[in-house]
Design an enzyme around this catalytic site. Structure first.
Site, PDB file in Angstrom:
ATOM      1  CG  ASP A  97     -12.098  78.538   0.372  1.00 22.60           C
ATOM      2  OD1 ASP A  97     -12.984  78.233  -0.457  1.00 22.60           O
ATOM      3  OD2 ASP A  97     -10.886  78.446   0.119  1.00 22.60           O
ATOM      4  CD  GLU A 167      -7.821  84.090  -1.621  1.00 24.99           C
ATOM      5  OE1 GLU A 167      -6.585  84.055  -1.576  1.00 24.99           O
ATOM      6  OE2 GLU A 167      -8.507  83.579  -2.533  1.00 24.99           O
TER       7      GLU A 167
HETATM    8 ZN   LIG Z   1      -7.018  82.538  -3.726  1.00 25.04          ZN
HETATM    9 ZN   LIG Z   2      -8.849  80.083  -3.404  1.00 24.08          ZN
END
Ligand SMILES: [Zn+2]
Ligand SMILES: [Zn+2]
Length: 444
Positions: A97, A167
């Protein structure tokens, strides 16, 4: 002083890094020549969820520079997909990510971020890699470098997925909706790692079962009737209703789910009113709801709706003006590690790094992950999500001796040690892929 130094040395001597895969020296060289500088660039240049434009461009460039990777940009927003084909065999998805967090970095590091950026809501805020996604991206590039260099050791396809907006738990779903499993080879297995600031460097957490909890963001809008603060009988006070809702919600976990089953209902925001002497006509609550299974998740979400609406009724609000409850798209199911796949991965990781490197600490909270979307049961892709220790043992020892505490994730003081984290992350992910697509020998 002397004894504490000895204690630190003892901790290092007891470090669980007892073995390493044969390609570990090559990862060390990659770190020195390339990955260290890459981590440094990511750390200095974080971007907010869905706004990872420069990060994605850099990841696309890095992947394109590795021979044999076909790179596609703009998948599900800023997502990047790199496909490495190497003959017949299974397909393995490796995910990292990309996003940072709206925090002003206070780590004291020389490469601390000074970036300020407008988020998708238009609000300008300082940005920081305070969850370690910079480590995840760097490890993914490290893994791609090793797999490209070791093509004789494996057969099949690796799909590198660089995902936006973890997030905000939305990027994984956006990439799937944009054809991740139809435009690109559908994986037979999906793998991801997360650095863990609460675990010592040199250790891995690779447990079966729940790797992360479900998370639902819930918005409650409470309608009232505005009035003068000195004439309360002429209004309906949404702040009082909000307070009643907040307290009644506490009974969901304590009274409606089994005491042996975890769950969380946290009211993280309560906004209402403008002035001392005005009864507002509206209040807003923002909640996060966590669970470890779908039944509890449903019980909590249904209970929130029931409590909110009935508090409205209790306060005499008409049926068409009852509190509105919305579960936002920022929701993710439980991330479950596939049993058979995890057993296979544990064996491979223990063979490569020594059984002592595998740590199984008790869970201490209910963090969530949208990697869950890639491995939903209906997709038929077994998943394995593991953690890589990010903090030197010496820092834990110093904290225990009364020194600075070790900062956790999402803290402005977050500071993992990049070199051991990235090197072990790269080695462990490479071992995992080789276990599924080929074989690798461990050397003591
Ligand atoms: Zn995080
Ligand atoms: Zn994370």
């Amino acid at each position: 002083m002397r004894s504490s130094v000895l204690l630190c040395l003892a901790a290092f001597a007891a470090s669980p890094a007892l073995a390493a895969p044969a390609f570990a020296p090559a990862v060390k060289a990659d770190y020195e020549h390339r990955l260290g500088a890459l981590f440094d660039w990511f750390h200095r240049n974080p971007e907010l969820s869905y706004k990872e434009t420069n990060t994605a461009a850099r990841m696309a460039r890095e992947l394109r520079s590795i021979p044999g990777i076909e790179v596609t940009e703009g998948v599900g927003g800023t997502g990047v997909v790199g496909v490495m084909r190497n003959g017949d065999g299974p397909a393995v998805l490796v995910r990292a990510d990309m996003d940072g967090l709206p925090l002003k970095e206070a780590s004291g590091l020389a490469n601390a971020s000074t970036v300020v950026q407008a988020g998708i809501d238009g609000v300008q805020s300082p940005v920081m890699h305070a969850c370690g996604h910079d480590m995840h991206m760097t490890s993914l590039v490290g893994t791609a470098l090793r797999l490209a260099a070791m093509k004789e050791a494996w057969r099949g396809t690796v799909v590198f997925v660089v995902q936006p907006a973890e997030e905000r738990i939305g990027g994984a779903r956006k990439m799937l909706e944009d054809g991740l499993y139809t435009r690109f080879p559908k994986p037979d297995y999906a793998l991801a790692l997360h650095v863990d600031a609460d675990s010592p460097t040199g250790t891995l957490i690779a447990d079966p079962g729940i790797a992360a909890s479900s998370s639902d963001s819930v918005d409650i809008t409470i309608h009232g009737v505005g009035a003068h603060g000195a004439y309360p009988h002429q209004g309906k006070d949404p702040i009082v209703m909000g307070a009643e809702i907040v307290l009644a919600l506490q009974t969901l976990v304590s009274r409606e789910i089994s005491p042996l089953t975890p769950g969380v209902v946290t009211v993280g925001a309560f906004h209402a009113g403008a002035k001392h002497n005005i009864i507002s006509d509206r209040a807003e609550l923002q909640l996060t709801v966590r669970s470890d299974d779908e039944t509890v998740r449903r019980t909590l979400l249904d209970g929130i709706r029931r409590i909110a609406q009935n508090v409205g009724r209790m306060n005499g609000m008409p049926e068409d003006r009852l509190p509105e409850v919305k579960v936002s798209i920022e929701s993710t199911p439980v991330t479950l590690n596939d049993g058979a796949l995890t057993a296979r991965m544990r064996t491979a990781l223990a063979a490569a790094f020594g059984a002592a490197a595998l740590n199984s600490p008790p869970r201490t909270g209910m963090g969530a992950e949208d990697f869950a979307y890639f491995v939903q049961p209906e997709l038929g892709v077994p998943g394995f999500y593991f953690y890589v220790g990010g903090t030197p043992q010496a820092a834990f020892d110093a904290a225990r001796a009364g020194g600075a505490p070790v900062a956790g994730h999402h803290s402005p003081f977050f500071r993992i040690d990049p070199e051991p984290s990235v090197r072990l992350g790269t080695e462990a992910m490479t071992v995992a892929v080789l276990e599924l697509l080929g074989k690798v020998a461990a050397t003591p």
